[in-house]
Scaffold this motif. Structure first.
Motif, PDB file in Angstrom:
ATOM      1  N   LEU A 189       0.821  -1.219   0.000  1.00 55.42           N
ATOM      2  CA  LEU A 189       0.000   0.000   0.000  1.00 55.42           C
ATOM      3  C   LEU A 189       0.856   1.271   0.000  1.00 55.42           C
ATOM      4  CD1 LEU A 189      -2.938  -0.919   2.424  1.00 55.42           C
ATOM      5  CD2 LEU A 189      -2.990  -0.733  -0.070  1.00 55.42           C
ATOM      6  N   ASP A 190       2.171   1.125   0.263  1.00 59.32           N
ATOM      7  CA  ASP A 190       3.066   2.295   0.198  1.00 59.32           C
ATOM      8  C   ASP A 190       3.009   2.942  -1.185  1.00 59.32           C
ATOM      9  OD1 ASP A 190       3.819   1.552   2.691  1.00 59.32           O
ATOM     10  OD2 ASP A 190       5.841   0.869   2.154  1.00 59.32           O
ATOM     11  N   ALA A 191       2.688   2.151  -2.211  1.00 63.38           N
ATOM     12  CA  ALA A 191       2.668   2.661  -3.583  1.00 63.38           C
ATOM     13  C   ALA A 191       1.424   3.508  -3.859  1.00 63.38           C
ATOM     14  CB  ALA A 191       2.736   1.504  -4.575  1.00 63.38           C
ATOM     15  N   ALA A 192       0.561   3.689  -2.869  1.00 63.36           N
ATOM     16  CA  ALA A 192      -0.656   4.525  -3.019  1.00 63.36           C
ATOM     17  C   ALA A 192      -1.451   4.129  -4.249  1.00 63.36           C
ATOM     18  CB  ALA A 192      -0.272   6.003  -3.063  1.00 63.36           C
ATOM     19  N   PRO A 193      -1.985   2.897  -4.298  1.00 62.80           N
ATOM     20  CA  PRO A 193      -2.598   2.413  -5.539  1.00 62.80           C
ATOM     21  C   PRO A 193      -3.770   3.262  -6.010  1.00 62.80           C
ATOM     22  CG  PRO A 193      -3.136   0.969  -3.681  1.00 62.80           C
ATOM     23  CD  PRO A 193      -2.058   1.901  -3.221  1.00 62.80           C
ATOM     24  N   ARG A 194      -4.479   3.924  -5.097  1.00 65.69           N
ATOM     25  CA  ARG A 194      -5.610   4.760  -5.515  1.00 65.69           C
ATOM     26  C   ARG A 194      -5.481   6.170  -4.931  1.00 65.69           C
ATOM     27  NH1 ARG A 194      -9.259   0.628  -7.547  1.00 65.69           N
ATOM     28  NH2 ARG A 194      -7.872  -0.181  -9.112  1.00 65.69           N
ATOM     29  N   GLY A 195      -4.267   6.722  -5.001  1.00 62.20           N
ATOM     30  CA  GLY A 195      -4.040   8.099  -4.560  1.00 62.20           C
ATOM     31  C   GLY A 195      -4.476   8.311  -3.122  1.00 62.20           C
ATOM     32  N   THR A 196      -5.146   9.443  -2.890  1.00 65.94           N
ATOM     33  CA  THR A 196      -5.548   9.773  -1.521  1.00 65.94           C
ATOM     34  C   THR A 196      -6.813   9.046  -1.093  1.00 65.94           C
ATOM     35  OG1 THR A 196      -6.743  11.700  -2.352  1.00 65.94           O
ATOM     36  CG2 THR A 196      -4.484  12.068  -1.579  1.00 65.94           C
ATOM     37  N   GLY A 197      -7.488   8.392  -2.048  1.00 65.34           N
ATOM     38  CA  GLY A 197      -8.689   7.647  -1.672  1.00 65.34           C
ATOM     39  C   GLY A 197      -9.627   7.482  -2.845  1.00 65.34           C
ATOM     40  N   VAL A 198     -10.789   6.908  -2.580  1.00 67.58           N
ATOM     41  CA  VAL A 198     -11.711   6.533  -3.656  1.00 67.58           C
ATOM     42  C   VAL A 198     -13.127   6.981  -3.296  1.00 67.58           C
ATOM     43  CG1 VAL A 198     -12.515   4.641  -5.116  1.00 67.58           C
ATOM     44  CG2 VAL A 198     -10.301   4.444  -3.951  1.00 67.58           C
ATOM     45  N   LEU A 199     -13.795   7.660  -4.231  1.00 64.84           N
ATOM     46  CA  LEU A 199     -15.203   8.012  -4.065  1.00 64.84           C
ATOM     47  C   LEU A 199     -16.025   7.024  -4.883  1.00 64.84           C
ATOM     48  CD1 LEU A 199     -14.568  11.791  -4.613  1.00 64.84           C
ATOM     49  CD2 LEU A 199     -15.311  10.755  -2.465  1.00 64.84           C
ATOM     50  N   VAL A 200     -17.172   6.620  -4.349  1.00 69.28           N
ATOM     51  CA  VAL A 200     -17.928   5.537  -4.975  1.00 69.28           C
ATOM     52  C   VAL A 200     -19.182   6.096  -5.643  1.00 69.28           C
ATOM     53  CG1 VAL A 200     -19.097   3.345  -4.541  1.00 69.28           C
ATOM     54  CG2 VAL A 200     -17.071   3.960  -3.201  1.00 69.28           C
ATOM     55  N   ALA A 201     -19.363   5.803  -6.939  1.00 69.06           N
ATOM     56  CA  ALA A 201     -20.579   6.238  -7.648  1.00 69.06           C
ATOM     57  C   ALA A 201     -21.766   5.419  -7.139  1.00 69.06           C
ATOM     58  CB  ALA A 201     -20.402   6.040  -9.144  1.00 69.06           C
ATOM     59  N   ALA A 202     -22.947   6.070  -7.059  1.00 66.84           N
ATOM     60  CA  ALA A 202     -24.149   5.353  -6.633  1.00 66.84           C
ATOM     61  C   ALA A 202     -24.387   4.193  -7.592  1.00 66.84           C
ATOM     62  CB  ALA A 202     -25.342   6.304  -6.643  1.00 66.84           C
ATOM     63  N   GLY A 203     -24.634   3.005  -7.046  1.00 71.76           N
ATOM     64  CA  GLY A 203     -24.923   1.850  -7.893  1.00 71.76           C
ATOM     65  C   GLY A 203     -23.682   1.097  -8.332  1.00 71.76           C
ATOM     66  N   ALA A 204     -22.491   1.518  -7.888  1.00 69.80           N
ATOM     67  CA  ALA A 204     -21.277   0.780  -8.255  1.00 69.80           C
ATOM     68  C   ALA A 204     -21.315  -0.603  -7.591  1.00 69.80           C
ATOM     69  CB  ALA A 204     -20.037   1.553  -7.823  1.00 69.80           C
ATOM     70  N   PRO A 205     -20.829  -1.620  -8.306  1.00 70.49           N
ATOM     71  CA  PRO A 205     -21.054  -2.992  -7.839  1.00 70.49           C
ATOM     72  C   PRO A 205     -20.107  -3.439  -6.717  1.00 70.49           C
ATOM     73  CG  PRO A 205     -19.793  -3.003  -9.871  1.00 70.49           C
ATOM     74  CD  PRO A 205     -20.121  -1.564  -9.589  1.00 70.49           C
ATOM     75  N   GLY A 206     -20.631  -4.281  -5.842  1.00 73.52           N
ATOM     76  CA  GLY A 206     -19.784  -5.029  -4.917  1.00 73.52           C
ATOM     77  C   GLY A 206     -19.219  -4.241  -3.761  1.00 73.52           C
ATOM     78  N   VAL A 207     -19.718  -3.023  -3.533  1.00 69.49           N
ATOM     79  CA  VAL A 207     -19.187  -2.197  -2.443  1.00 69.49           C
ATOM     80  C   VAL A 207     -20.338  -1.534  -1.705  1.00 69.49           C
ATOM     81  CG1 VAL A 207     -17.857  -0.110  -1.920  1.00 69.49           C
ATOM     82  CG2 VAL A 207     -17.009  -1.704  -3.598  1.00 69.49           C
ATOM     83  N   THR A 208     -20.282  -1.545  -0.364  1.00 68.73           N
ATOM     84  CA  THR A 208     -21.317  -0.872   0.424  1.00 68.73           C
ATOM     85  C   THR A 208     -20.840   0.503   0.875  1.00 68.73           C
ATOM     86  OG1 THR A 208     -21.897  -3.064   1.215  1.00 68.73           O
ATOM     87  CG2 THR A 208     -22.930  -1.218   2.348  1.00 68.73           C
ATOM     88  N   ALA A 209     -19.531   0.672   1.099  1.00 72.04           N
ATOM     89  CA  ALA A 209     -18.996   1.978   1.519  1.00 72.04           C
ATOM     90  C   ALA A 209     -19.263   3.016   0.438  1.00 72.04           C
ATOM     91  CB  ALA A 209     -17.491   1.867   1.758  1.00 72.04           C
ATOM     92  N   ARG A 210     -19.381   4.308   0.848  1.00 75.71           N
ATOM     93  CA  ARG A 210     -19.544   5.342  -0.173  1.00 75.71           C
ATOM     94  C   ARG A 210     -18.244   6.102  -0.424  1.00 75.71           C
ATOM     95  NH1 ARG A 210     -19.405   9.879   2.677  1.00 75.71           N
ATOM     96  NH2 ARG A 210     -20.546   9.874   4.632  1.00 75.71           N
ATOM     97  N   ALA A 211     -17.236   5.888   0.427  1.00 82.24           N
ATOM     98  CA  ALA A 211     -15.937   6.543   0.194  1.00 82.24           C
ATOM     99  C   ALA A 211     -14.862   5.844   1.018  1.00 82.24           C
ATOM    100  CB  ALA A 211     -16.002   8.023   0.582  1.00 82.24           C
ATOM    101  N   LEU A 212     -13.655   5.875   0.494  1.00 81.54           N
ATOM    102  CA  LEU A 212     -12.482   5.380   1.240  1.00 81.54           C
ATOM    103  C   LEU A 212     -11.430   6.475   1.224  1.00 81.54           C
ATOM    104  CD1 LEU A 212     -10.618   2.010   1.009  1.00 81.54           C
ATOM    105  CD2 LEU A 212      -9.376   4.116   0.525  1.00 81.54           C
TER     106      LEU A 212
END
Ligand code: FAD
Length: 432
Positions: A300-323
């Motif tokens: 995770l040191d390589a920051a695979p998704r930058g500072t974090g991830v915002l989730v579009a409504a209806g995106a599959p397989g995830v319940t969180a709305r942001a990381l």
């Protein structure tokens, strides 16, 4: 009360950031201030917790840099040298097709400043980007009376920009949808900028250019919670009486009731749900659950998704709305985390009827999906459920209100309004 008297008593209800800021300003103005806080600590939605041996913000962890409101205020609290930008990496979007892309760079709350920029085309596709580009041809009044940010962007740039860019950002920042967020709360001044600059894209670019150099958000080395530490120090220094574990049960414009005792004074309300003229018609507060995971995984040191991830409504397989990848976003935190990674996942408890314990179970798998790699050993985890205030709809005439229910979400809005309202209260009984 004697006009101009230095002994006018002010009763502040609520010890979140708004109440603390207002109490400090009133005490500096010579008022005799008593602050009542229902819980056993000050700070409200700004708080500290320790997870996996790392001290972290449990609530707000950054602030908007617009107009310099929070930075100027933090400097007054001796924190000016500790204001830090986040890492210069993009946040990402997790999309309805299950792929992730970096969020376009030139944007305000997800609204692109250049629809045909390569990162916008990459995020929403060429057809949607070309539709958005057409907004330059629309007269500026189109959409200028929109009630919500979603309505404005849909009318000018099309639905794809709302659904794929603006809504995920709004959900991440404001815990509501773009079609529910009032335009003037979402981006104060955007409506006027649209009419002045002739198009939404020009308005966005103008706002970006006018913002202080660098990122749209900043943090404080050691955590946003240091604002609460320093405010508390000042209140003690300025002689403010602080009463914890003191829920106020009733307020009028000339006093309040606490623990069965009636106290007389000017009242300043800094708590949602207190002082509504029609409490039954107020919208309920929204609950969000924040899960913090502290993880051992050098990849995770390589920051695979930058500072974090915002989730579009209806995106599959995830319940969180942001990381939020906290130890990537804040380099000062990485220095203190001994090689461990801290992740924050946000869940809308009400929308999905989610219990906090369930969110804790879901979080590692959600983190893996959003980061695009398995998460390693979870060293420690914590769950905190927060209530976000709904806008106040029924104020009592003559009462002073500060805080999220009146100013809108976020420290920049809350601190600016609390200072201004406290000044207004001071001016009321200042001699001409
Ligand atoms: C998880 C999370 C993340 C956030 N992230 C950010 C961020 O990164 N950047 C940002 O700018 N903002 C962020 N925010 C929003 C920001 O924290 C809030 O907008 C702000 O702190 C609200 O301050 P407030 O004083 O208005 O309300 P609160 O913090 O809610 O304070 C209200 C206080 O009033 C007290 N109270 C309630 N009823 C009574 C009563 N009857 N009598 C006495 N006291 C009472 C409460 O106990 C509480 O302490 C975040 C919020 C959360 C929950």
């Amino acid at each position: 009360m004697t006009p101009g008297s230095s002994t006018v008593r002010v009763l502040v209800v609520g010890g979140g950031i708004a109440g603390l800021v207002a109490a400090r300003r009133l005490a500096l103005g010579g008022r005799d201030v008593t602050l009542f806080e229902a819980s056993d600590r000050l700070g409200g939605q700004v708080a500290r917790h320790t997870v996996g041996g790392i001290d972290l913000d449990a609530g707000a962890e950054s602030f908007a840099t617009r107009r310099g409101t929070v930075a100027d205020f933090a400097a007054q609290l001796r924190l000016g040298d500790d204001i830090v930008p986040p890492a210069e990496l993009p946040a990402w979007l997790y999309r309805v097709d299950g792929t992730a892309k970096p969020l376009p760079a030139t944007s305000v709350l997800g609204i692109p400043g250049m629809a045909l920029a390569p990162d916008v085309v990459d995020a929403i596709g060429l057809r949607a980007a070309m539709r958005a580009q057409l907004e330059l041809l629309l007269p500026s009044f189109i959409g200028s009376r929109s009630a919500t940010i979603g309505e404005l962007v849909r009318r000018r740039m099309g639905s794809a920009v709302v659904e794929q860019l603006v809504d995920p950002v709004v959900r991440g920042v404001h815990s509501t949808s773009a079609d529910e967020l009032p335009l003037d709360r979402a981006v104060p001044g955007l409506r006027a900028a649209l009419l002045r600059d002739g198009s939404l894209m020009h308005a966005v670019r103008g706002m970006r250019a006018a913002a202080p150099a660098g990122s749209q958000v900043a943090g404080i080395r050691g955590g946003i919670v240091r604002l609460v530490d320093e405010l508390t120090t000042d209140l003690q220094r300025f002689g403010v009486e602080i009463r914890l574990n003191s829920p106020v049960s009733e307020v009028t414009s000339d006093g309040l009731t606490v623990g069965g005792e009636r106290l007389v004074g000017q009242v300043l309300v800094a708590a949602s749900g207190v002082g509504d003229s029609d409490p039954d018609s107020s919208a309920p507060a929204r609950r969000i659950t924040v899960i913090t995971l502290v993880i051992e995984q050098p990849e995770l040191d390589a920051a695979p998704r930058g500072t974090g991830v915002l989730v579009a409504a209806g995106a599959p397989g995830v319940t969180a709305r942001a990381l939020t990848h906290l130890t990537v976003k804040w380099p000062w935190l990485a220095e203190r985390s001994g090689g461990l990674h801290a992740l924050r996942l946000s869940y809308d408890s009400d929308v999905i009827g989610l219990e906090a314990s369930h969110a804790l179970d879901l979080a590692p798998a959600d983190a893996a999906t959003l980061l695009g790699m398995p998460v390693g050993r979870v060293v420690d985890a914590a769950s905190v459920t927060w209530e976000r205030s709904a806008p106040r709809t029924h104020a009592v005439d003559g009462m002073h209100y500060v805080g999220e229910a009146d100013a809108g979400t976020g420290l920049a809005a809350v601190i600016g309004q609390a200072e201004a309202e406290a000044e207004a209260l001071l001016a009321e009984d200042r001699p001409d």
